[in-house]
Each structure stands twice: as structure tokens, then as C-alpha cells.
Design a protein around this motif. Structure first.
Motif, PDB file in Angstrom:
ATOM      1  N   GLU A 272       0.824  -1.204   0.000  1.00  0.00           N
ATOM      2  CA  GLU A 272       0.000   0.000   0.000  1.00  0.00           C
ATOM      3  C   GLU A 272       0.858   1.255   0.000  1.00  0.00           C
ATOM      4  OE1 GLU A 272      -2.443  -0.487   3.395  1.00  0.00           O
ATOM      5  OE2 GLU A 272      -3.910  -1.773   2.388  1.00  0.00           O
ATOM      6  N   ALA A 273       2.041   1.176   0.571  1.00  0.00           N
ATOM      7  CA  ALA A 273       2.901   2.344   0.633  1.00  0.00           C
ATOM      8  C   ALA A 273       3.621   2.603  -0.674  1.00  0.00           C
ATOM      9  CB  ALA A 273       3.925   2.184   1.756  1.00  0.00           C
ATOM     10  N   THR A 274       3.786   1.592  -1.544  1.00  0.00           N
ATOM     11  CA  THR A 274       4.545   1.747  -2.794  1.00  0.00           C
ATOM     12  C   THR A 274       3.647   1.826  -4.010  1.00  0.00           C
ATOM     13  OG1 THR A 274       4.781  -0.656  -2.906  1.00  0.00           O
ATOM     14  CG2 THR A 274       6.569   0.568  -1.834  1.00  0.00           C
ATOM     15  N   TRP A 275       2.355   1.963  -3.848  1.00  0.00           N
ATOM     16  CA  TRP A 275       1.380   2.090  -4.951  1.00  0.00           C
ATOM     17  C   TRP A 275       1.538   0.968  -5.973  1.00  0.00           C
ATOM     18  CZ3 TRP A 275      -2.254   5.673  -4.469  1.00  0.00           C
ATOM     19  CH2 TRP A 275      -2.037   6.714  -3.550  1.00  0.00           C
ATOM     20  N   LEU A 276       1.518  -0.312  -5.473  1.00  0.00           N
ATOM     21  CA  LEU A 276       1.508  -1.462  -6.380  1.00  0.00           C
ATOM     22  C   LEU A 276       0.166  -1.550  -7.101  1.00  0.00           C
ATOM     23  CD1 LEU A 276       3.267  -4.151  -4.142  1.00  0.00           C
ATOM     24  CD2 LEU A 276       4.251  -2.859  -6.034  1.00  0.00           C
ATOM     25  N   ARG A 277       0.155  -2.413  -8.068  1.00  0.00           N
ATOM     26  CA  ARG A 277      -1.076  -2.598  -8.839  1.00  0.00           C
ATOM     27  C   ARG A 277      -2.154  -3.157  -7.934  1.00  0.00           C
ATOM     28  NH1 ARG A 277       3.031  -4.328 -12.253  1.00  0.00           N
ATOM     29  NH2 ARG A 277       3.256  -3.089 -14.196  1.00  0.00           N
ATOM     30  N   ARG A 278      -3.366  -2.849  -8.302  1.00  0.00           N
ATOM     31  CA  ARG A 278      -4.499  -3.235  -7.461  1.00  0.00           C
ATOM     32  C   ARG A 278      -4.588  -4.743  -7.362  1.00  0.00           C
ATOM     33  NH1 ARG A 278     -10.023  -0.356  -8.705  1.00  0.00           N
ATOM     34  NH2 ARG A 278      -8.697   1.340  -7.943  1.00  0.00           N
ATOM     35  N   TRP A 279      -4.351  -5.437  -8.501  1.00  0.00           N
ATOM     36  CA  TRP A 279      -4.522  -6.893  -8.434  1.00  0.00           C
ATOM     37  C   TRP A 279      -3.492  -7.522  -7.493  1.00  0.00           C
ATOM     38  CZ3 TRP A 279      -0.448  -9.887  -9.905  1.00  0.00           C
ATOM     39  CH2 TRP A 279       0.547  -9.315 -10.640  1.00  0.00           C
ATOM     40  N   GLN A 280      -2.319  -6.895  -7.356  1.00  0.00           N
ATOM     41  CA  GLN A 280      -1.323  -7.418  -6.429  1.00  0.00           C
ATOM     42  C   GLN A 280      -1.765  -7.207  -4.964  1.00  0.00           C
ATOM     43  OE1 GLN A 280       2.114  -5.239  -7.745  1.00  0.00           O
ATOM     44  NE2 GLN A 280       2.942  -7.018  -8.872  1.00  0.00           N
ATOM     45  N   ILE A 281      -2.299  -6.027  -4.713  1.00  0.00           N
ATOM     46  CA  ILE A 281      -2.772  -5.729  -3.348  1.00  0.00           C
ATOM     47  C   ILE A 281      -3.935  -6.648  -2.986  1.00  0.00           C
ATOM     48  CG2 ILE A 281      -3.843  -3.964  -1.916  1.00  0.00           C
ATOM     49  CD1 ILE A 281      -2.229  -1.902  -3.471  1.00  0.00           C
ATOM     50  N   ASN A 282      -4.851  -6.890  -3.944  1.00  0.00           N
ATOM     51  CA  ASN A 282      -5.995  -7.770  -3.656  1.00  0.00           C
ATOM     52  C   ASN A 282      -5.525  -9.174  -3.355  1.00  0.00           C
ATOM     53  OD1 ASN A 282      -7.823  -5.708  -3.948  1.00  0.00           O
ATOM     54  ND2 ASN A 282      -8.159  -6.070  -6.155  1.00  0.00           N
ATOM     55  N   GLY A 283      -4.471  -9.601  -4.079  1.00  0.00           N
ATOM     56  CA  GLY A 283      -3.941 -10.948  -3.825  1.00  0.00           C
ATOM     57  C   GLY A 283      -3.368 -11.050  -2.410  1.00  0.00           C
ATOM     58  N   LEU A 284      -2.641 -10.015  -2.011  1.00  0.00           N
ATOM     59  CA  LEU A 284      -2.092 -10.015  -0.632  1.00  0.00           C
ATOM     60  C   LEU A 284      -3.204  -9.974   0.415  1.00  0.00           C
ATOM     61  CD1 LEU A 284       0.916  -7.558  -1.002  1.00  0.00           C
ATOM     62  CD2 LEU A 284       1.043 -10.008  -0.555  1.00  0.00           C
ATOM     63  N   ARG A 285      -4.250  -9.187   0.100  1.00  0.00           N
ATOM     64  CA  ARG A 285      -5.362  -9.094   1.061  1.00  0.00           C
ATOM     65  C   ARG A 285      -6.047 -10.446   1.207  1.00  0.00           C
ATOM     66  NH1 ARG A 285      -7.651  -5.029  -1.081  1.00  0.00           N
ATOM     67  NH2 ARG A 285      -6.711  -3.473   0.264  1.00  0.00           N
ATOM     68  N   HIS A 286      -6.207 -11.172   0.073  1.00  0.00           N
ATOM     69  CA  HIS A 286      -6.867 -12.485   0.124  1.00  0.00           C
ATOM     70  C   HIS A 286      -6.012 -13.466   0.950  1.00  0.00           C
ATOM     71  CE1 HIS A 286      -9.141 -15.972  -1.139  1.00  0.00           C
ATOM     72  NE2 HIS A 286      -7.983 -16.558  -1.528  1.00  0.00           N
ATOM     73  N   ARG A 287      -4.723 -13.420   0.691  1.00  0.00           N
ATOM     74  CA  ARG A 287      -3.840 -14.341   1.445  1.00  0.00           C
ATOM     75  C   ARG A 287      -3.835 -13.989   2.943  1.00  0.00           C
ATOM     76  NH1 ARG A 287       1.739 -13.869  -1.421  1.00  0.00           N
ATOM     77  NH2 ARG A 287       2.330 -15.237   0.312  1.00  0.00           N
ATOM     78  N   LEU A 288      -3.848 -12.687   3.265  1.00  0.00           N
ATOM     79  CA  LEU A 288      -3.879 -12.274   4.685  1.00  0.00           C
ATOM     80  C   LEU A 288      -5.153 -12.747   5.339  1.00  0.00           C
ATOM     81  CD1 LEU A 288      -2.696 -10.727   7.050  1.00  0.00           C
ATOM     82  CD2 LEU A 288      -3.727  -8.639   6.140  1.00  0.00           C
ATOM     83  N   GLY A 289      -6.291 -12.636   4.657  1.00  0.00           N
ATOM     84  CA  GLY A 289      -7.535 -13.102   5.254  1.00  0.00           C
ATOM     85  C   GLY A 289      -7.516 -14.589   5.533  1.00  0.00           C
ATOM     86  N   GLU A 290      -6.956 -15.345   4.544  1.00  0.00           N
ATOM     87  CA  GLU A 290      -6.867 -16.799   4.755  1.00  0.00           C
ATOM     88  C   GLU A 290      -5.974 -17.128   5.934  1.00  0.00           C
ATOM     89  OE1 GLU A 290      -7.878 -20.671   3.999  1.00  0.00           O
ATOM     90  OE2 GLU A 290      -8.689 -18.823   3.155  1.00  0.00           O
TER      91      GLU A 290
END
Length: 523
Positions: A272-290
Motif C-alpha cells: 500500500e505504501a509503494t502504490w503497487l497494482r491493485r490486483w497485487q494488493i488484492n492478492g495479498l489481502r486475500h492471502r492475509l484473510g486466509e
């Protein structure tokens, strides 16, 4: 007390002629017969010669007694008190006073008042008379308060009955015995073989030894119980060990999933601090939730494992407690503990008894109801026991000796008595010691020859002679003249010797005394 001052300017007064006449009068009396008050001729002669010896050497309580009797040298009187009665005058005269009075109540009361007043002033008074009955009459009239002792009573020189020296000594002995009774009562338990106190001390020592043995048995039984419980836990603890393994695995899973959540959360913050692509952030969010869901499941599983472990541990504890071997060991340990406590309680009871026996006879050491403190008390009692036993034995022996009639107290009683009453010759008896007095009161002095009067007079600083004038001679004058004509030594003054044999000390002093040293009453 006799004066010890030495006059370096004036030679001491000497009158060998008068002293020699006194000795001749004593020797002549042995042949002419006794005078009133004589009992033991040999002893009476001896005490008179001792009095003459003191008179000749100047060892008299009144240093001026010899010149007074020989030549009438009286001490100068102070200023006369106008209207003073005979009692006041008698007490004020510095050396000798004559009270002339007929026998009767008036004379008796005057003598009693002189004695009483002198005793109240703190003076020691010697009250004498030629015979015991006259002394008894005066003693009966003396008021209570002063310490009065009589040295002879009736026909017994040793004295007996109320007021006698023997009775006073017996009274002191009884007071000593009464005052020491409490000490005897306190020390009695320490006397004997064995003594009651030693019995309690042995009980304390025995109880402490038994308590120590019981404590060792209790400690061994407790150690055996602990060992049996450990063996039972090892034997019955397989399910608990399995639960422990599952609990450890659940703990590791919780730690692993928590670590995964922390890593993914950190990566999410960086993305979130480095303005990555949205699909990358969503992937990290999904993995964090799991990962969060897995961590929650791991924690739940860990809680279940903990509960299962606690239940298994509780069941194991119950199984161990119900195990026959463990129960038997626990019973033995409990019984051993009770035995140790009871042994210590027995020692404590003995300690309480010893403490009561020590109260009043020695310092009671402080102690508490534990083995070490009780052992300290026992050690202290072992140190004190021979001392207290010896003290109790000495006190019992001393009281037995104090209860027996004894003359050992007589000298001290006479030394501190206010008034001592005796016959004139009785004042010189050897068992009465070398007593000296502030005032001599001689009743019926007109019946006492000079040598006999010297026996009490050499012991007193001042004297009051009580009697009456114009009394018949003490001995038949014709018999005395016949004896003098036949036996009077060459060079002796027959007139002086005749006066000493037939006249009294009252008559001799009456002729010599100045008006200020005399009083007449009761006529």
C-alpha cells in the motif's frame, strides 16, 4: 563508746590508792559474805575486778568516771533551765545525776520516764538494779515502742519469758523463718534425688528426643509418599503425555499461523505504501484473510488442547490419589506427622511446668513451641538444676539451724536494743559482750556497793543513780571494823575501805555531788 582521744598536754588521771581500795573491798567481800544481787560469787568477783581494771586504765565510756568517784570531780553543767523537772535535769547532766526518792509509785514513774525519754532521743539505755525483782517492776511499767531486752529473769541467768534475750532471739528466728518460707516453697521442687523439677526436666528431654525421632519418621514417610506419587504418575500418565504432545503441536501451530499473519500484514503495508497494482494488493489481502482464519482455527484448536490436557491432568491426579500404593503412603505420612506433633506437644507441657518451677527462683528464659527453642530451655534448665538444688539444700539446712535455739543472735540483739535491763552484776557477764551505753539508770542504788556499781558504770557515758538517803549500812559496821583490825593490809586507808564495804555507791556520790547534779522527789 569509750573515748579514744589522747590528751598530749595533760597526763591521764591516776588514783592507785582508790583503785587498790576497790580491789581490797572485792577481796574482803569474799570473806564477809555477798551483798544483794549476788548469785555466782566467783563470777561476780571476776566481773567486778574487770570493771576496776577498766577504771584504773581509763578504758571507760565516761573518761572522767575515776576522778568523779574518787574525788568528786564532776563535769561542768551547762546553763540551767528554769523550772526544769528532775527528768529533764537527769537527761541534761553530762556525767552523773542523783535522784533521791523513797520507794513507791512516784520514784518508779520517774525512773520509767527517764528511760523512755532517753530511748526516744535515740540513746541506748542500760537499766539496772541490785536484784531482778526491782528490774521486773520497772520493765512492767515501760511503754511499748522501744526495743527492750532483759538479760536475766528469775533464777535463770540465761533469761526466759517475754522480753528476755532468749525470747527476743526466738522472735527474730521466727520472723526469719516466716520471711524465708516463700523461698523454701519455691526451691523445694528442686531438692531431692530425683527432685520434682528434675523429673519434669527429664520428661522434657525425653519428649524432645521422641519428637526428633517422630519428625524423622514423618519426613521419611512424606518422602516415601512423594516417591510413590511420582511412580504412580509415571505409570498412569500415558494419556496425559499424549495430551501434552497434542498441546505442544497446537502451540506450534498457533505460533506458526500467528507468524504468517504478521508477515502478510507487513507485506500488505509495504504494498500500500509503494502504490503497487491493485490486483497485487488484492492478492495479498486475500492471502492475509486466509492466514487470519487459519490462525483463529489454530488458537481454537490450542484452547481445546489445553482443556483436554487440564481434564486429563485432573483425572490423573484423581487416579494417583486413588492408587492403593499412594493412599497407603499418604496414610503413613499423616500418622507420622500427627505423632511428631503430639511428641512436641508433650515437650511443650513439660516446658510449661518447668517455667512455673523457675518462676521466683531464677530468670525464666523465653521460649516458643518449636523444637529448637524447647531444646534451648532444656539446656538452660540443665545448667540451673545443680545450682538451684544446692541453693535449696543450703536454705533447708540453714532454716533447720535457724529453728534451733541459739545464742548467736544475742550479741547483735544487745548491740541494737534501745533498752537493756539487768542486775548490776549481770551487766558484766561475759556472754553479754563488751557493751557500752549512752545512759545508765541504776534503781535502788542505795543497795549497791561501789565495786558492784562499777560493773555497769564503766559501760555508760552518763549515769542516773536512784535511791534514798540514810539507809542502814550494807554490812554490819562492827564486823567490818573487826575484819579491818585483823586483816587490813599495811598502807591501806582503813577509812576508805570501811566506806566501800559498808556504804553504797549512792551514799558515796551523794556526799561528793554538787547541788546541780542532785534532785529530790516524792517526799
Amino acid at each position: 563508746m569509750a573515748s579514744t582521744l589522747v590528751d598530749l598536754e595533760h597526763a591521764p588521771y591516776r588514783n592507785e590508792g582508790f583503785c587498790a581500795a576497790l580491789e581490797l573491798a572485792v577481796a574482803a567481800a569474799r570473806e564477809l559474805g555477798p551483798v544483794p544481787g549476788a548469785r555466782d560469787a566467783g563470777l561476780d568477783e571476776r566481773v567486778q575486778r574487770q570493771a576496776i581494771l577498766r577504771l584504773r586504765s581509763g578504758a571507760t565510756a565516761n573518761p572522767g568516771l575515776l576522778p568523779l568517784l574518787a574525788e568528786g570531780r564532776f563535769a561542768a553543767l551547762g546553763a540551767a533551765v528554769p523550772g526544769a523537772d528532775e527528768v529533764s535535769r537527769a537527761l541534761a547532766v553530762p556525767d552523773l545525776f542523783l535522784l533521791t526518792a523513797p520507794p513507791g509509785t512516784t520514784r518508779t514513774m520517774a525512773v520509767v520516764e527517764i528511760v523512755r525519754s532517753a530511748a526516744e532521743r535515740g540513746e541506748r539505755v542500760l537499766l539496772t538494779a541490785p536484784a531482778t525483782p526491782a528490774v521486773e517492776v520497772l520493765l512492767a511499767r515501760l511503754p511499748a515502742g522501744a526495743t527492750v531486752l532483759r538479760l536475766d529473769a528469775g533464777a535463770d541467768h540465761a533469761g526466759a519469758g517475754p522480753g528476755s534475750l532468749a525470747a527476743a532471739a526466738a522472735g527474730v528466728q521466727q520472723r526469719i523463718l516466716a520471711r524465708s518460707q516463700s523461698a523454701v516453697h519455691a526451691l523445694d521442687p528442686w531438692l531431692g534425688e530425683p527432685s520434682p523439677a528434675m523429673g519434669w526436666l527429664r520428661r522434657l528431654t525425653t519428649a524432645l528426643a521422641e519428637a526428633a525421632e517422630a519428625r524423622e519418621r514423618a519426613d521419611r514417610a512424606a518422602a516415601h509418599h512423594d516417591a510413590a506419587a511420582r511412580a504412580a504418575r509415571n505409570r498412569l500418565g500415558a494419556p496425559l503425555r499424549e495430551r501434552a504432545l497434542l498441546l505442544e503441536a497446537a502451540g506450534r501451530a498457533v505460533a506458526q499461523t500467528a507468524g504468517q499473519v504478521d508477515l502478510l500484514a507487513a507485506a500488505m503495508r509495504r504494498a500500500e505504501a509503494t502504490w503497487l497494482r491493485r490486483w497485487q494488493i488484492n492478492g495479498l489481502r486475500h492471502r492475509l484473510g486466509e492466514a487470519v482464519r487459519l490462525a483463529a482455527a489454530a488458537r481454537s484448536a490450542s484452547h481445546q488442547a489445553h482443556a483436554a490436557y487440564d481434564e486429563s491432568a485432573h483425572l490423573l491426579t484423581q487416579e494417583v490419589e486413588q492408587d492403593a500404593t499412594v493412599r497407603a503412603a499418604a496414610d503413613r505420612a499423616a500418622f507420622a506427622e500427627v505423632a511428631a506433633e503430639r511428641a512436641l506437644e508433650s515437650a511443650e507441657r513439660s516446658a510449661h511446668h518447668l517455667t512455673r518451677l523457675l518462676d521466683g527462683v531464677a530468670d525464666v528464659p523465653g521460649w516458643t513451641a518449636d523444637a529448637e527453642s524447647l531444646a534451648g530451655l532444656a539446656g538452660r534448665c540443665h545448667e540451673l538444676e545443680p545450682v538451684l538444688r544446692g541453693r535449696a539444700g543450703l536454705l533447708r539446712e540453714w532454716r533447720q539451724r535457724a529453728a534451733r535455739p541459739t545464742r548467736q543472735l544475742h550479741a547483735e540483739l544487745l548491740r541494737y536494743a534501745d533498752v537493756v535491763a539487768t542486775t548490776c552484776l549481770g551487766a558484766g557477764r561475759p556472754e553479754h559482750g563488751d557493751l557500752e551505753f549512752d545512759l545508765l539508770v541504776m534503781e535502788d542504788a542505795c543497795q549497791v556497793p561501789v565495786p558492784a556499781a562499777l560493773v555497769p558504770m564503766v559501760r555508760a557515758r552518763r549515769a542516773v543513780l536512784v535511791g534514798e538517803s540514810r539507809r542502814p549500812p550494807l554490812r554490819d559496821a562492827e564486823v567490818v571494823r573487826a575484819w579491818l583490825a585483823a586483816r587490813c593490809p599495811a598502807g591501806a586507808d582503813a577509812g576508805v575501805l570501811s566506806g566501800l564495804l559498808t556504804g553504797s555507791v549512792f551514799e558515796r556520790v551523794e556526799v561528793l555531788a554538787p547541788a546541780g547534779n542532785r534532785a529530790v522527789t516524792g517526799w
